[in-house]
Design a protein around this motif. Structure first.
Motif, short mmCIF file in Angstrom:
data_model
loop_
_atom_site.label_atom_id
_atom_site.label_comp_id
_atom_site.label_asym_id
_atom_site.label_seq_id
_atom_site.Cartn_x
_atom_site.Cartn_y
_atom_site.Cartn_z
N VAL A 60 0.84 -1.20 0.00
CA VAL A 60 0.00 0.00 0.00
C VAL A 60 0.88 1.25 0.00
CG1 VAL A 60 -1.67 1.30 1.36
CG2 VAL A 60 -1.94 -1.15 1.10
N SER A 61 1.99 1.20 0.78
CA SER A 61 2.90 2.35 0.82
C SER A 61 3.49 2.61 -0.56
CB SER A 61 4.05 2.08 1.79
OG SER A 61 3.58 2.07 3.08
N VAL A 62 3.85 1.54 -1.26
CA VAL A 62 4.40 1.69 -2.61
C VAL A 62 3.44 2.48 -3.47
CG1 VAL A 62 4.95 0.44 -4.73
CG2 VAL A 62 5.80 -0.40 -2.55
N VAL B 255 8.74 -1.05 -0.87
CA VAL B 255 9.31 -2.24 -1.53
C VAL B 255 10.15 -3.04 -0.54
CG1 VAL B 255 10.85 -3.02 -3.37
CG2 VAL B 255 9.33 -1.08 -3.75
N VAL B 256 10.96 -2.31 0.28
CA VAL B 256 11.80 -2.99 1.26
C VAL B 256 10.93 -3.77 2.24
CG1 VAL B 256 13.51 -2.66 3.06
CG2 VAL B 256 13.54 -1.19 1.06
N VAL B 257 9.84 -3.14 2.70
CA VAL B 257 8.99 -3.79 3.69
C VAL B 257 8.27 -4.99 3.08
CG1 VAL B 257 7.02 -3.44 5.23
CG2 VAL B 257 8.76 -1.69 5.04
N VAL B 258 7.91 -4.89 1.80
CA VAL B 258 7.31 -6.04 1.10
C VAL B 258 8.27 -7.22 1.19
CG1 VAL B 258 6.76 -6.96 -1.18
CG2 VAL B 258 5.83 -4.76 -0.48
N GLY B 259 9.56 -6.98 0.89
CA GLY B 259 10.55 -8.04 0.95
C GLY B 259 10.71 -8.58 2.36
N SER C 277 5.83 -0.05 -8.46
CA SER C 277 6.78 0.90 -7.88
C SER C 277 7.73 1.42 -8.96
CB SER C 277 7.56 0.23 -6.76
OG SER C 277 8.92 0.11 -7.06
N SER C 278 8.16 0.51 -9.88
CA SER C 278 9.05 0.96 -10.95
C SER C 278 8.31 1.90 -11.91
CB SER C 278 9.58 -0.24 -11.73
OG SER C 278 10.66 -0.79 -11.05
#
Lengths: 111, 498
Positions: free
Chosen positions: B281-283, B310-314, B414-415
């Motif tokens: 959601v943040s992305v 993206v970092v948190v998704v990972g 995100s990209s």
């Protein structure tokens, strides 16, 4: 039922302080009162730590009392609370300084 | 020597900060430079030691680890400490080069570095609270040193940050009651026999996660960030956007895997879904908001929300690949975003361009910094061979192998979103004719040009233009050596997962 709640009175007080503090922080328009609310909120969390350390009939962990052979209350949360209070004081000081500056900027006219 | 290395990395900047204030504005500059140079040297020594001998640890004061405050450095922690020292050094350099330096700002950057090194190294839940608050205090004060209106942004930041930290503290209280110790031991929740789906474990997780989500920040508790990061001075924005948010994510990874562990994620799948879902959601929200902004600095600030998503998704996937991707993208984002803020600051100094509109033609007037900005933007988008590509690729593959298709879509989005909001700036910079409304300058085509308003700045800002170029080169170098980086991080990822 009521007894169970009474035995956990400090925890209830902690919950109440957290709730009131957050309520003031969010609801009050005055910045100064928001700072007070923040303090009340933090105090609630600190009370939670102190309540968790309590043992009924426990003795002080530092002062030796030869006449009593009771388990001591847990000293570690008290140390943590002491540190957290120091953090809270610094934050309050900074918050108050910022409140003063925001007000000065508002008084100073312009945008 | 080994026993002193870890405590020194936290203590040195604190001492340096005190000395810098005492030394005054002129001498303090050298104190700061010396401290940060020494700090960078120590951090590099730490990275070397961890690479050779594996993780290192020290218990401060010689207590048993269960009682004392333990400092621990695995490869990821060592890299974070090195990143903190290097970026803080860059921020101080920038402030000196553009003449915006004061001993007080320097001291705050040093205190911030101390707190962030502490976040990297500590292995104690309560100590983590204290170092997060040291970081926070320095960050609030740094924001307040910015332009007019910054005090209001700083106060909002303080309220949000303190509520977050206090919620985290409440979660630590729950964990302490449940497990009886504060050391971040691997799977300490399970060592103590606490059932993962018990109310106590879930409540502790909820408070810790909610608290750290404010610090990271994740949507929907991100609202303090754009003002704070955009109102601050350039060097303050750099340390805030590149370092403070990074430390927040790192703290989340540390607690999520160190205390709760992978068993917790597999036992309660909703937790991983919540973490990764909020990341996704943040992305999307961060990217969409960045697209709507007109000020360059605010675009960069919202971009931080999106990229950290993206970092948190990972991090929420709980797999080796996901964690590797999170770590690579975390480090890559920090370096790239620092470079972008430096570049944006220099461009606005030399050409006066602060909004996306005003960027028209800037790329022709300041080609070197403009080119660095372009490379860094492409790094954020995730164009190979930049480090942004490597990080997003790992996270993407991790999400795909977990068959979490909505997360795959979010990483791809995100990209696309960053391509849209950076493309908007780059298109104006290089392909639009200069607008009429801009302050007319002498037409000198480099940073050395400068506007009449900054008549005394230009000669010095040439020194600062090294910074975005260095960051752009680092983005490329890290991207090309991404496999080596992932291999270096391997022991840290394995120890988090077991």
């Amino acid at each position: 039922m009521l007894e169970a709640y009474l035995a956990r009175l400090p925890y209830l007080a902690a919950v109440a302080l957290v709730g009131v503090g957050l309520g003031v922080l969010v609801g009050e328009p005055s910045r100064l009162k928001k700072v007070v609310g923040l303090n009340v909120f933090q105090t609630g969390v600190l009370l939670f730590f102190v309540a968790a350390a309590y043992r009924s009939g426990g003795r002080s962990p530092l002062v030796r009392d030869a006449t009593r052979d009771a388990p001591s209350v847990n000293p570690l949360p008290h140390v943590l609370v002491l540190t957290a209070i120091v953090v809270g004081v610094s934050l309050t000081a900074l918050a108050l300084a910022l409140v003063v500056r925001v007000r000065a900027e508002e008084r100073g006219g312009g945008a | 020597m080994t026993a002193l290395l870890l405590p020194a990395l936290v203590a040195l900047p604190v001492v340096g900060a005190a000395l810098a204030v005492l030394a005054g504005d002129r001498l303090g500059r050298w104190v700061t430079a010396g401290t940060l140079a020494l700090q960078t040297g120590l951090a590099a020594a730490l990275v070397g030691r961890v690479a050779d001998d594996g993780p290192t640890r020290t218990v401060v004061g010689g207590f048993r680890p269960a009682v004392g405050v333990e400092l621990r450095a695995d490869p990821l922690a060592a890299l974070i400490v090195a990143l903190v020292a290097a970026v803080a050094g860059g921020a101080a350099w920038y402030a000196g080069a553009v003449g915006a330096r004061s001993a007080h700002a320097d001291a705050l950057v040093l205190l911030l570095a101390a707190g962030l090194s502490g976040v990297g190294l500590t292995a104690d839940l309560f100590n983590l609270y204290v170092v997060l608050e040291i970081t926070g205090l320095a960050a609030y004060a740094l924001v307040a040193l910015g332009e007019r209106g910054s005090a209001r942004a700083a106060l909002r930041y303080l309220f949000a940050g303190t509520v977050g930290a206090t919620l985290y503290l409440l979660g630590v209280g729950y964990l302490y009651v449940a497990t009886g110790h504060l050391n971040i031991d691997k799977s300490s929740v399970f060592v103590s026999g606490l059932a993962p789906s018990s109310t106590l474990a879930l409540a502790a997780f909820a408070f810790v996660f909610a608290g750290l989500a404010v610090k990271i920040p994740l949507v929907p508790v991100h609202t303090w960030l754009p003002d704070a990061h955009a109102q601050a001075s350039v060097s303050a924005s750099v340390v805030l956007s590149a370092l403070v948010t990074t430390a927040g994510v790192y703290a989340l990874v540390k607690v999520l895997y160190g205390v709760f562990g992978v068993e917790f994620l597999t036992a309660v799948p909703a937790v991983g879904a919540l973490v990764s879902g909020l990341g996704a959601v943040s992305v999307l929200v961060g990217g969409a908001l960045a697209l709507r902004e007109s000020k360059v600095k605010r675009v960069l600030a919202y971009s931080t929300v999106s990229q950290l998503g993206v970092v948190v998704v990972g991090a929420g996937l709980g797999t080796r690949l996901g964690l590797t991707g999170a770590a690579v993208h975390l480090l890559g984002h920090a370096i790239t975003k620092a470079g972008l803020f430096f570049a944006a600051g220099l461009l606005s100094l030399s050409t006066g361009a602060k909004t996306v509109e005003e960027c028209a033609g800037v790329g022709k007037r300041a080609p070197v910094v403009g080119a660095a900005f372009a490379v860094l933007s492409l790094g954020m988008v995730g164009v190979p061979p930049t480090v942004g590509f490597a990080g997003k690729w790992y996270v993407l593959v991790a999400a795909a192998s977990a068959e979490a298709w909505p997360l795959v879509a979010a990483v791809l989005a995100s990209s696309l979103l960053s391509l849209a909001y950076f493309g908007r700036i780059l298109a104006r910079m290089f392909f639009a004719p200069p607008a009429d409304g801009l302050p007319a300058d002498a037409g000198e085509p480099s940073v050395g040009g400068g506007t009449p308003a900054n008549a005394d700045a230009p000669t010095e800002s040439v020194g600062a233009s090294v910074l975005p170029i260095l960051a752009a080169l680092a983005t490329l170098a890290l991207g090309l050596s991404a496999a080596t980086l992932a291999q270096f991080l391997e022991p840290a990822v394995s120890s988090l997962l077991t």
